[in-house]
Design a protein around this motif. Structure first.
Motif, PDB file in Angstrom:
ATOM      1  N   ALA A 183      19.373  45.301  82.586  1.00 18.53           N
ATOM      2  CA  ALA A 183      19.543  45.748  81.201  1.00 18.53           C
ATOM      3  C   ALA A 183      18.654  44.941  80.266  1.00 18.53           C
ATOM      4  CB  ALA A 183      21.002  45.626  80.770  1.00 18.53           C
ATOM      5  N   ALA A 184      18.595  43.624  80.518  1.00 17.45           N
ATOM      6  CA  ALA A 184      17.768  42.761  79.668  1.00 17.45           C
ATOM      7  C   ALA A 184      16.300  43.121  79.770  1.00 17.45           C
ATOM      8  CB  ALA A 184      17.983  41.295  80.055  1.00 17.45           C
ATOM      9  N   LEU A 185      15.828  43.390  81.001  1.00 14.99           N
ATOM     10  CA  LEU A 185      14.445  43.782  81.193  1.00 14.99           C
ATOM     11  C   LEU A 185      14.151  45.099  80.500  1.00 14.99           C
ATOM     12  CD1 LEU A 185      13.911  42.769  84.924  1.00 14.99           C
ATOM     13  CD2 LEU A 185      12.877  41.696  82.902  1.00 14.99           C
ATOM     14  N   GLY A 186      15.122  46.022  80.548  1.00 16.73           N
ATOM     15  CA  GLY A 186      14.947  47.310  79.877  1.00 16.73           C
ATOM     16  C   GLY A 186      14.811  47.147  78.382  1.00 16.73           C
ATOM     17  N   MET A 187      15.632  46.200  77.821  1.00 16.86           N
ATOM     18  CA  MET A 187      15.546  45.954  76.382  1.00 16.86           C
ATOM     19  C   MET A 187      14.202  45.334  76.017  1.00 16.86           C
ATOM     20  SD  MET A 187      19.379  44.529  75.635  1.00 16.86           S
ATOM     21  CE  MET A 187      19.016  44.191  73.933  1.00 16.86           C
ATOM     22  N   GLN A 188      13.714  44.426  76.854  1.00 10.36           N
ATOM     23  CA  GLN A 188      12.444  43.793  76.576  1.00 10.36           C
ATOM     24  C   GLN A 188      11.290  44.788  76.623  1.00 10.36           C
ATOM     25  OE1 GLN A 188      12.096  40.615  79.386  1.00 10.36           O
ATOM     26  NE2 GLN A 188      13.661  39.339  78.406  1.00 10.36           N
ATOM     27  N   ALA A 189      11.415  45.789  77.472  1.00 10.58           N
ATOM     28  CA  ALA A 189      10.327  46.746  77.644  1.00 10.58           C
ATOM     29  C   ALA A 189      10.310  47.817  76.571  1.00 10.58           C
ATOM     30  CB  ALA A 189      10.427  47.390  79.029  1.00 10.58           C
ATOM     31  N   GLN A 190      11.367  47.881  75.726  1.00 12.69           N
ATOM     32  CA  GLN A 190      11.443  48.930  74.719  1.00 12.69           C
ATOM     33  C   GLN A 190      10.309  48.774  73.708  1.00 12.69           C
ATOM     34  OE1 GLN A 190      15.140  49.124  72.629  1.00 12.69           O
ATOM     35  NE2 GLN A 190      14.646  51.036  71.601  1.00 12.69           N
ATOM     36  N   ASP A 191       9.659  49.857  73.390  1.00 16.95           N
ATOM     37  CA  ASP A 191       8.535  49.829  72.457  1.00 16.95           C
ATOM     38  C   ASP A 191       9.023  49.723  71.017  1.00 16.95           C
ATOM     39  OD1 ASP A 191       6.502  50.104  74.411  1.00 16.95           O
ATOM     40  OD2 ASP A 191       6.974  52.238  74.573  1.00 16.95           O
ATOM     41  N   THR A 192       8.202  49.108  70.191  1.00 17.02           N
ATOM     42  CA  THR A 192       8.456  49.024  68.755  1.00 17.02           C
ATOM     43  C   THR A 192       7.588  50.040  68.045  1.00 17.02           C
ATOM     44  OG1 THR A 192       8.965  46.659  68.886  1.00 17.02           O
ATOM     45  CG2 THR A 192       8.372  47.532  66.726  1.00 17.02           C
ATOM     46  N   TRP A 193       8.204  50.810  67.145  1.00 18.62           N
ATOM     47  CA  TRP A 193       7.464  51.812  66.374  1.00 18.62           C
ATOM     48  C   TRP A 193       7.493  51.411  64.905  1.00 18.62           C
ATOM     49  CZ3 TRP A 193       4.560  55.140  68.965  1.00 18.62           C
ATOM     50  CH2 TRP A 193       4.898  55.387  70.308  1.00 18.62           C
ATOM     51  N   THR A 194       6.323  51.424  64.294  1.00 22.16           N
ATOM     52  CA  THR A 194       6.142  50.904  62.928  1.00 22.16           C
ATOM     53  C   THR A 194       5.401  51.931  62.085  1.00 22.16           C
ATOM     54  OG1 THR A 194       6.002  48.661  63.828  1.00 22.16           O
ATOM     55  CG2 THR A 194       5.178  48.987  61.589  1.00 22.16           C
ATOM     56  N   VAL A 195       5.747  51.979  60.801  1.00 20.83           N
ATOM     57  CA  VAL A 195       5.028  52.836  59.858  1.00 20.83           C
ATOM     58  C   VAL A 195       3.993  51.982  59.119  1.00 20.83           C
ATOM     59  CG1 VAL A 195       5.203  54.432  57.922  1.00 20.83           C
ATOM     60  CG2 VAL A 195       7.087  54.261  59.567  1.00 20.83           C
TER      61      VAL A 195
ATOM     62  N   SER B  90       9.728  61.036  66.496  1.00 16.00           N
ATOM     63  CA  SER B  90      10.326  61.344  67.792  1.00 16.00           C
ATOM     64  C   SER B  90       9.355  60.969  68.895  1.00 16.00           C
ATOM     65  CB  SER B  90      10.668  62.836  67.894  1.00 16.00           C
ATOM     66  OG  SER B  90      10.983  63.188  69.226  1.00 16.00           O
ATOM     67  N   THR B  91       9.782  60.121  69.816  1.00 15.62           N
ATOM     68  CA  THR B  91       8.922  59.764  70.941  1.00 15.62           C
ATOM     69  C   THR B  91       8.797  60.918  71.923  1.00 15.62           C
ATOM     70  OG1 THR B  91      10.811  58.804  72.128  1.00 15.62           O
ATOM     71  CG2 THR B  91       9.487  57.317  70.760  1.00 15.62           C
ATOM     72  N   ALA B  92       9.732  61.865  71.875  1.00 14.66           N
ATOM     73  CA  ALA B  92       9.691  63.004  72.794  1.00 14.66           C
ATOM     74  C   ALA B  92       8.611  63.995  72.399  1.00 14.66           C
ATOM     75  CB  ALA B  92      11.050  63.699  72.836  1.00 14.66           C
ATOM     76  N   THR B  93       8.451  64.217  71.083  1.00 10.46           N
ATOM     77  CA  THR B  93       7.484  65.210  70.598  1.00 10.46           C
ATOM     78  C   THR B  93       6.298  64.572  69.887  1.00 10.46           C
ATOM     79  OG1 THR B  93       8.608  65.447  68.459  1.00 10.46           O
ATOM     80  CG2 THR B  93       9.365  66.853  70.281  1.00 10.46           C
ATOM     81  N   THR B  94       6.370  63.265  69.594  1.00 10.67           N
ATOM     82  CA  THR B  94       5.402  62.506  68.789  1.00 10.67           C
ATOM     83  C   THR B  94       5.247  63.096  67.383  1.00 10.67           C
ATOM     84  OG1 THR B  94       3.396  63.678  69.535  1.00 10.67           O
ATOM     85  CG2 THR B  94       4.143  61.784  70.854  1.00 10.67           C
ATOM     86  N   GLU B  95       6.271  63.784  66.923  1.00 12.22           N
ATOM     87  CA  GLU B  95       6.246  64.375  65.589  1.00 12.22           C
ATOM     88  C   GLU B  95       6.664  63.335  64.552  1.00 12.22           C
ATOM     89  OE1 GLU B  95       8.179  68.144  63.070  1.00 12.22           O
ATOM     90  OE2 GLU B  95       8.641  67.834  65.186  1.00 12.22           O
ATOM     91  N   VAL B  96       5.891  63.223  63.474  1.00 12.24           N
ATOM     92  CA  VAL B  96       6.218  62.305  62.386  1.00 12.24           C
ATOM     93  C   VAL B  96       6.603  63.104  61.151  1.00 12.24           C
ATOM     94  CG1 VAL B  96       4.614  60.591  63.295  1.00 12.24           C
ATOM     95  CG2 VAL B  96       3.863  62.141  61.486  1.00 12.24           C
ATOM     96  N   GLY B  97       7.375  62.477  60.272  1.00  9.11           N
ATOM     97  CA  GLY B  97       7.780  63.143  59.043  1.00  9.11           C
ATOM     98  C   GLY B  97       8.216  62.135  57.997  1.00  9.11           C
TER      99      GLY B  97
END
Length: 380
Positions: free
Chosen positions: A13-25, A105-112
């Protein structure tokens, strides 16, 4: 055994959290507090499901107009998303205080983004500002550096500002872009699009740039003071790594173009390029392995990236062509025959496939300039 199993689950679980990407505007300073800063953690988005991300900015003072932004991954520009390959845009119709909600959305890469007016507009307090010219290196001596005090403008009345640059080596037809920037930082600059200065003959010039603080009008004049002959340029394609092998690397000599023989048209052929259908592959051409002079869509200096798309997942031969006079840049992709790729690999030294300057495969009887084994050949 139970404790060991529990420890494994916790580590996973810890490794999964570390691998999570950060998304920034990142985008206009008026919206986000900093100007197109991918490292600003104040603009990191949050998510409850790991797919849909949100950022809410409150108390934002916006004048009526358009404000651009993008969503990027892990505080770097390597992977970023807008709309149609360009910056996303938020439009507000009236001056006011706003709450802005950015979504991704990371699934569609749609921004709004949506803006809800929460109060009246209060203009920021503006004191005595420093006005500086930031632009390309041949004009400014530094490349788009708003902190360069050597480009500060001077004024005798506090309204009209002037900067004189001497000894500028300019090439005819090349666009030398610049902006006038407030207080050595991006965020307030004029004009909204670059001011593009061009000259009609090669030479050394004295350039006078003027700016009116009240009207925000920018003007420039160039006076030739001596003759000058530019050196031969190296033209290079830089773009998406899937297309070019390296990601927007202006120094990659593997992507240098070659003169097709007329001193005007340059070409580059990339073989065995795996491309995906309906994916936008962006690229530009630049001179002398530097972003100081670059061309994109419609031959515009510093313009939008050129985009290549294909209709099916396959391996392609991609041919890039650039005209140094018109500054037209384009690319064509020809699907390779999977059974022929191995033959080319095994006989590349003696009988490589030939392509014309439009990226189309040609036969042995072809007459004219062709590309064979990555080199220009003249078929007579």
């Amino acid at each position: 055994m139970k404790k060991f199993f529990t420890l494994i689950i916790m580590l996973t679980a810890a490794l999964g959290m570390q691998a999570q990407d950060t998304w920034t505007v990142a985008g206009a300073k008026a919206m986000l507090g900093t100007n197109w800063d991918p490292t600003d953690t104040n603009n990191d988005m949050t998510s409850t499901d790991g797919t849909n991300f949100t950022l809410v900015k409150t108390g934002v003072m916006l004048a009526a107009g358009d404000y651009e932004y993008k969503v990027l991954k892990n505080h770097a520009w390597d992977e970023s998303y807008g709309v149609g390959g360009e910056n996303a845009k938020l439009t507000v119709d009236a001056d006011g205080e706003y709450t802005i909600t950015f979504t991704f959305s990371t699934a569609t890469t749609e921004v709004g983004a949506t803006a809800v007016k929460t109060g009246d507009y209060v203009a920021p307090v503006v004191g005595d500002q420093t006005w500086t010219v930031a632009g390309v290196e041949p004009l400014c001596g530094s490349n788009w550096n708003p902190a360069d005090e050597s480009n500060d403008m001077t004024s005798t009345d506090g309204v009209n500002y002037t900067l004189v640059k001497e000894g500028c080596q300019f090439e005819k037809g090349v666009s030398y872009g610049f902006k006038v920037v407030a207080d050595h930082a991006w965020g307030e600059e004029y004009p909204s699009d670059n001011y593009d200065l061009t000259v009609t003959e090669n030479g050394i010039y004295t350039v006078t740039i003027t700016f009116n603080k009240d009207t925000k009008e920018v003007n420039a004049t160039a006076t030739k003071t001596a003759d000058w002959t530019p050196s031969t340029k190296v033209w290079t394609i830089a773009g998406a790594s899937a297309l070019m092998g390296t990601n927007w690397d202006q120094t990659d000599t593997n992507n240098d173009m070659m003169d097709t023989g007329d001193g005007v048209t340059f070409a580059l052929v990339k073989e065995h390029v795996a491309l995906l259908a309906d994916t936008e592959y962006e690229f530009k051409v630049l001179a002398n392995h530097s972003w100081t002079e670059n061309y994109g869509k419609d031959g515009k200096a510093g313009g939008d990236n050129v985009i290549l798309t294909v209709e099916k997942d396959a391996t392609y031969t991609v041919t890039f062509v650039f005209n140094t006079e018109s500054k037209e840049l384009f690319a064509t992709a020809e699907e390779e025959d999977p059974t022929a790729i191995q033959a080319v690999k095994s006989t590349v030294a003696s009988d490589g496939v030939m392509y014309n300057l439009q990226g189309q495969r040609v036969q042995a009887g072809f007459r004219g300039i062709a590309i064979q084994n990555g080199r220009k050949v003249v078929m007579k």
